[in-house]
Motif scaffolding. Structure first.
Motif, PDB file in Angstrom:
ATOM      1  N   GLY A  66       0.795  -1.223   0.000  1.00  0.00           N
ATOM      2  CA  GLY A  66       0.000   0.000   0.000  1.00  0.00           C
ATOM      3  C   GLY A  66       0.822   1.264   0.000  1.00  0.00           C
ATOM      4  O   GLY A  66       0.291   2.354  -0.233  1.00  0.00           O
ATOM      5  N   ARG A  67       2.124   1.147   0.254  1.00  0.00           N
ATOM      6  CA  ARG A  67       3.002   2.328   0.266  1.00  0.00           C
ATOM      7  C   ARG A  67       4.044   2.277  -0.856  1.00  0.00           C
ATOM      8  O   ARG A  67       4.442   3.308  -1.374  1.00  0.00           O
ATOM      9  CB  ARG A  67       3.735   2.431   1.605  1.00  0.00           C
ATOM     10  CG  ARG A  67       2.829   2.570   2.797  1.00  0.00           C
ATOM     11  CD  ARG A  67       3.621   2.884   4.073  1.00  0.00           C
ATOM     12  NE  ARG A  67       4.562   1.825   4.414  1.00  0.00           N
ATOM     13  CZ  ARG A  67       5.867   2.007   4.565  1.00  0.00           C
ATOM     14  NH1 ARG A  67       6.391   3.212   4.398  1.00  0.00           N
ATOM     15  NH2 ARG A  67       6.652   0.987   4.906  1.00  0.00           N
ATOM     16  N   PHE A  68       4.497   1.079  -1.202  1.00  0.00           N
ATOM     17  CA  PHE A  68       5.524   0.905  -2.226  1.00  0.00           C
ATOM     18  C   PHE A  68       4.901   0.263  -3.466  1.00  0.00           C
ATOM     19  O   PHE A  68       3.983  -0.562  -3.358  1.00  0.00           O
ATOM     20  CB  PHE A  68       6.645  -0.003  -1.727  1.00  0.00           C
ATOM     21  CG  PHE A  68       7.515   0.587  -0.651  1.00  0.00           C
ATOM     22  CD1 PHE A  68       7.190   1.765   0.013  1.00  0.00           C
ATOM     23  CD2 PHE A  68       8.681  -0.059  -0.277  1.00  0.00           C
ATOM     24  CE1 PHE A  68       8.004   2.291   1.003  1.00  0.00           C
ATOM     25  CE2 PHE A  68       9.501   0.448   0.712  1.00  0.00           C
ATOM     26  CZ  PHE A  68       9.146   1.620   1.355  1.00  0.00           C
ATOM     27  N   THR A  69       5.442   0.605  -4.614  1.00  0.00           N
ATOM     28  CA  THR A  69       4.998   0.009  -5.874  1.00  0.00           C
ATOM     29  C   THR A  69       6.213  -0.379  -6.707  1.00  0.00           C
ATOM     30  O   THR A  69       7.081   0.454  -6.970  1.00  0.00           O
ATOM     31  CB  THR A  69       4.142   0.991  -6.681  1.00  0.00           C
ATOM     32  OG1 THR A  69       3.003   1.383  -5.898  1.00  0.00           O
ATOM     33  CG2 THR A  69       3.653   0.339  -7.974  1.00  0.00           C
ATOM     34  N   ILE A  70       6.257  -1.638  -7.111  1.00  0.00           N
ATOM     35  CA  ILE A  70       7.321  -2.120  -7.983  1.00  0.00           C
ATOM     36  C   ILE A  70       6.786  -2.166  -9.407  1.00  0.00           C
ATOM     37  O   ILE A  70       5.626  -2.530  -9.635  1.00  0.00           O
ATOM     38  CB  ILE A  70       7.851  -3.498  -7.525  1.00  0.00           C
ATOM     39  CG1 ILE A  70       9.084  -3.908  -8.323  1.00  0.00           C
ATOM     40  CG2 ILE A  70       6.762  -4.560  -7.598  1.00  0.00           C
ATOM     41  CD1 ILE A  70       9.777  -5.163  -7.785  1.00  0.00           C
ATOM     42  N   SER A  71       7.635  -1.775 -10.351  1.00  0.00           N
ATOM     43  CA  SER A  71       7.233  -1.800 -11.757  1.00  0.00           C
ATOM     44  C   SER A  71       8.463  -2.037 -12.615  1.00  0.00           C
ATOM     45  O   SER A  71       9.588  -1.981 -12.128  1.00  0.00           O
ATOM     46  CB  SER A  71       6.546  -0.496 -12.148  1.00  0.00           C
ATOM     47  OG  SER A  71       7.432   0.604 -11.996  1.00  0.00           O
TER      48      SER A  71
END
Length: 126
Positions: A66-71
């Protein structure tokens, strides 16, 4: 030879954001799983997030969900970690890792990965 080069670390206040980048080279990464780990002083290296290069499926540690996003950007062979709502406990050296496989289960242990970057320091001040 796979090379992973991280960038984007730095000092940020609590509640702020940073985006880490991991430039990957040396292979065709279509069958790889890419991960981010972190290690704080005196602690073990811990899993943060992972992504399968082919499908873009993602998986997160509960502590960052909910705080970090990997892409990933396939054209640039670069993996990103967008970090928001940062907390002092997120302070660590962050490492990019690559595993020569993607499967039905996620790889969350550091000893499951084959290649590592040199790490980038993230410091969150309170």
């Amino acid at each position: 030879q796979v090379q992973l080069v991280e960038s984007g670390g730095g000092l940020v206040q609590a509640g702020g954001s940073l985006r880490l980048s991991c430039a990957a080279s040396g292979r065709t990464f279509g069958s790889y799983t890419m991960g981010w780990f972190r290690q704080a002083p005196g602690k073990e290296r811990e899993f943060v997030a992972a992504i399968t290069w082919s499908t873009g499926s993602t998986y997160y540690a509960d502590s960052v969900k909910g705080r970090f996003t990997i892409s990933r950007d396939s054209a640039k062979t670069t993996v990103y970690l967008q970090m928001s709502s940062l907390k002092p406990e997120d302070t660590a050296v962050y490492y990019c890792a690559a595993k020569m496989k993607s499967g039905s289960s996620w790889y969350v242990s550091f000893n499951q990965y084959d290649y590592w970057g040199q790490g980038t320091q993230v410091t969150v001040s309170s």
